[in-house]
Scaffold this active site. Sequence first.
Site, PDB file in Angstrom:
ATOM      1  N   GLY A  27      88.401  40.521   2.609  1.00  0.00           N
ATOM      2  CA  GLY A  27      89.462  40.879   1.668  1.00  0.00           C
ATOM      3  C   GLY A  27      89.091  40.778   0.200  1.00  0.00           C
ATOM      4  CG  LEU A  28      88.147  37.449  -1.644  1.00  0.00           C
ATOM      5  CD1 LEU A  28      87.551  36.099  -2.021  1.00  0.00           C
ATOM      6  CD2 LEU A  28      89.410  37.718  -2.460  1.00  0.00           C
ATOM      7  CD  GLN A  30      84.730  49.827  -4.284  1.00  0.00           C
ATOM      8  OE1 GLN A  30      84.077  50.065  -3.270  1.00  0.00           O
ATOM      9  NE2 GLN A  30      84.774  50.655  -5.308  1.00  0.00           N
ATOM     10  CG  ASP A  70      82.003  33.618   9.528  1.00  0.00           C
ATOM     11  OD1 ASP A  70      81.741  34.827   9.684  1.00  0.00           O
ATOM     12  OD2 ASP A  70      81.142  32.724   9.586  1.00  0.00           O
ATOM     13  CE1 TYR A 159      78.684  50.354   5.100  1.00  0.00           C
ATOM     14  CE2 TYR A 159      77.911  52.458   4.267  1.00  0.00           C
ATOM     15  CZ  TYR A 159      78.917  51.524   4.414  1.00  0.00           C
ATOM     16  OH  TYR A 159      80.145  51.767   3.860  1.00  0.00           O
TER      17      TYR A 159
END
Length: 332
Positions: A27-28, A30, A70, A159
């Site tokens: 949640g922290l 972008q 986590d 990714y």
Amino acid sequence: QMSRWNSRETCSPPPPQENPRVLITGGLGQLGVGLAQLLRKQYGTENVILSDIKKPPPDVFSSGPFVYADVLDYKHLRELIVNYRVTWLIHYSALLSAVGEANVALARKINITGLHNVLDLALENCLRLFVPSTIGAFGPSSPRDPAPDLCVQRPRTIYGVSKVHGELMGEYLHHKYGLDFRCLRYPGVISVNTPPGGGTTDYAVQIFHDALSTGHHECYLRPDTRLPMMHISDCHRATVEFMQAPECQLSLRTYNIAAMSFTPEEVAQEIRKHLPHLKVTYNPDSVRQTIADSWPVRFDDSNARKDWGWAPVFGLDGLVSDMLRSIRDKRK
Ligand code: AKB
């Protein structure tokens, strides 16, 4: 893990009249804080829980529920879902393209093992699960202009590989067990308040800050590298509208969403309409240039438009004016 899947029946969703209880992982990064703000306006502050492994800044901590989570800790994640009676899970925890190439083992752990935990928990608890995918889920053998929803996907980054895996796993669990899996392929997202971290499209955020501070931006991509991009408010709105769409409207579970495509030279030209002295020099970085060259230059998002009414608000001129205004306001 296997027995949990084998023994299960299909998911039954919670009653539609109740507000969802939303948990956002990663949640922290972008996107989390802005999405939480939008969801809290609609569903109430207490119904949207932000989580991350980092300590939140004071304004985030005081604006609504925040918990440590986590994604690699399955039991703790399960405890949070049960204790908070979560019904929607937004899974934003991931390492982005460039930083993933610099640490493949960690990217594999977070992006694939973390995703497996989240998929299992969503299935076990009949959650509506949103997992973002990306232009990075395509590769050099994909059609690039435009890239349709369904085509060859052979990305060359960990990714991208993890994102294709996520798309396929989610769709598989949807078809086999009725998991309410929803996935949007995001373009590069342009934001002011929360910086991106470790992506290939990050230059398109940094250039605005440089334009207003030193007046000089050194770009790690070639001037003609065209990539799909989107203003963060369009990205948040797309996500909320897609999560709210009735299941019967979704002919797919993974959709491209598009807003605009530009090159570094084009965005620089648009910024020069406001700041004529902006100087951009080019020093292509081999890792990020190779990644960008393998990604689509344009997205075909016609299915999202048709099925659930997706339409962006910001084009390049609107994006540039809004970014410059927002950065100036923030500095006051
Ligand atoms: C990145 O550049 O890695 C991300 C993305 C396009 O998924 N912003």
